[in-house]
Design an enzyme around this catalytic site. Structure first.
Site, PDB file in Angstrom:
ATOM      1  N   LYS A   1      40.291  14.727   7.331  1.00  0.00           N
ATOM      2  CA  LYS A   1      41.313  14.825   6.365  1.00  0.00           C
ATOM      3  C   LYS A   1      41.886  13.710   6.307  1.00  0.00           C
ATOM      4  CE  LYS A   1      42.053  19.792   6.858  1.00  0.00           C
ATOM      5  NZ  LYS A   1      42.649  20.820   7.263  1.00  0.00           N
TER       6      LYS A   1
ATOM      7  N   GLN B   1      48.142  21.759  10.838  1.00  0.00           N
ATOM      8  CA  GLN B   1      46.591  22.570  10.991  1.00  0.00           C
ATOM      9  C   GLN B   1      46.817  23.674  11.658  1.00  0.00           C
ATOM     10  OE1 GLN B   1      43.760  20.945   9.752  1.00  0.00           O
ATOM     11  NE2 GLN B   1      42.374  22.483  11.019  1.00  0.00           N
TER      12      GLN B   1
ATOM     13  N   ASP C   1      48.108  22.917   1.321  1.00  0.00           N
ATOM     14  CA  ASP C   1      47.299  23.786   1.581  1.00  0.00           C
ATOM     15  C   ASP C   1      47.282  25.127   0.917  1.00  0.00           C
ATOM     16  OD1 ASP C   1      45.596  23.468   3.780  1.00  0.00           O
ATOM     17  OD2 ASP C   1      47.154  23.729   5.372  1.00  0.00           O
TER      18      ASP C   1
HETATM   19  N1  GUN Z   1      42.381  25.407   9.904  1.00  0.00           N
HETATM   20  C1  GUN Z   1      41.278  25.600   9.535  1.00  0.00           C
HETATM   21  N2  GUN Z   1      41.087  25.321   8.070  1.00  0.00           N
HETATM   22  C2  GUN Z   1      42.321  25.033   7.799  1.00  0.00           C
HETATM   23  C3  GUN Z   1      42.921  24.576   6.627  1.00  0.00           C
HETATM   24  O1  GUN Z   1      42.213  24.561   5.270  1.00  0.00           O
HETATM   25  N3  GUN Z   1      44.363  24.183   6.648  1.00  0.00           N
HETATM   26  C4  GUN Z   1      44.825  24.377   7.781  1.00  0.00           C
HETATM   27  N4  GUN Z   1      46.314  24.008   7.604  1.00  0.00           N
HETATM   28  N5  GUN Z   1      44.571  24.978   8.878  1.00  0.00           N
HETATM   29  C5  GUN Z   1      43.177  25.036   9.075  1.00  0.00           C
END
Ligand code: GUN
Length: 285
Positions: free
Chosen positions: A53, A97, A120
């Site tokens: 990311k 996350q 998100d």
């Molecule tokens: N853990 C796995 N996929 C995601 C996501 O798209 N966003 C977040 N914040 N955590 C994750």
């Protein structure tokens, strides 16, 4: 193979290019779009996701801040960090996350994120906005699936879409997005009595379960569009989705591969949401 591939890498390149242009336009106005990524603990998969990311931000002209904390961080400490990021004018998107360590209430942390920075799309305000058709941020994975359908010019009006999986992150928001485009939507899950009877009716199938071979060729109507959200490992340790790709590609009209399908689209839509957050902030000044 009869199905056409929907290539998530190729579509991502195009959409990320558009993000980079929008980032450059904001920078010309003195605003650098910024994403904060917060990682608590040392989950190896999360570390990879977070790195990807941050790199995607750097590659496309967005500023990113990675905050890493020990698994022993308290919930109160994390809530204080989220609050500080909410107040920080250089940060337009906040991503905490998941999963978080068990002693932290993840939902409480998500609700602490300002909805204006909830890139998100996990906040209940974002979920409510999606449900009611109000402006807000859409969860990145189902949003990416919608962009994939758009990329093949697929008109969902009157079509039957079957979503397999009912998570808050993919299945439920996916169903709402398809419904908003006038599809007739069926949501299937682990307690569905006869999954095959449902999927055989479908013009579009989204598999989002997290289990291999949930969808096999005998379950697919010829010509259907199949989107595979799964990220699993097969017996040889190779990445695979929820769909039996080798079999289903002989029946479907379109199919997304794993890897190189929905996966890259998730990060792409995070970038899209972040640039959107920055543009909304700039417009409100
Ligand atoms: N853990 C796995 N996929 C995601 C996501 O798209 N966003 C977040 N914040 N955590 C994750």
């Amino acid at each position: 193979m009869t199905a056409q591939l929907i290539n998530g890498n190729e579509l991502s390149r195009k959409l990320r290019g558009e993000v980079a242009e929008r980032a450059a336009a904001l920078k010309a106005k003195g605003i650098t779009p910024g994403l904060a990524v917060v990682l608590v603990g040392d989950n190896p998969a999360s570390q990879v996701y977070v790195r990807n990311k941050v790199k995607a931000c750097e590659d496309n002209g967005l500023h990113s801040v990675l905050e890493k904390y020990e698994a022993s961080m308290t919930e109160a400490e994390l809530l204080a960090r989220v609050d500080a990021l909410n107040q920080d004018p250089s940060i337009h998107g906040i991503l905490v996350q998941l999963p978080l360590p068990a002693h932290i209430d993840a939902q409480k942390v998500i609700e602490a994120i300002s909805p204006a920075k909830d890139v998100d799309g996990f906040h209940i305000a974002s979920a409510g906005a999606l449900m009611t058709g109000m402006p807000g941020f859409w969860p990145c994975t189902p949003y990416g699936c919608m962009k994939m359908l758009e990329s093949i010019g697929y008109d969902l009006k009157g079509k039957h879409a079957v979503v397999i999986g009912r998570s808050n992150i993919v299945g439920k928001p996916m169903a709402l997005m398809l419904l908003a485009k006038d599809a007739t939507v069926t949501v299937c899950h682990s307690r569905t009595a006869d999954l095959k009877a449902q999927t055989l009716q479908a013009d579009v199938i989204v598999a989002a379960v997290g289990k291999r071979n949930v969808l096999t060729a005998d379950m697919v109507k010829p010509g259907a569009v199949v989107l595979d959200v799964g990220m699993n490992r097969n017996d040889e340790g190779k990445l695979c989705g929820d769909v039996d790709f080798e079999g289903v590609k002989e029946v479907a009209g379109y199919i997304t591969p794993v890897p190189g399908g929905v996966g890259p689209m998730t990060i792409t839509m995070l970038l899209v949401n972040t640039i959107e957050a920055a543009e909304r902030d700039a417009a409100a000044r």
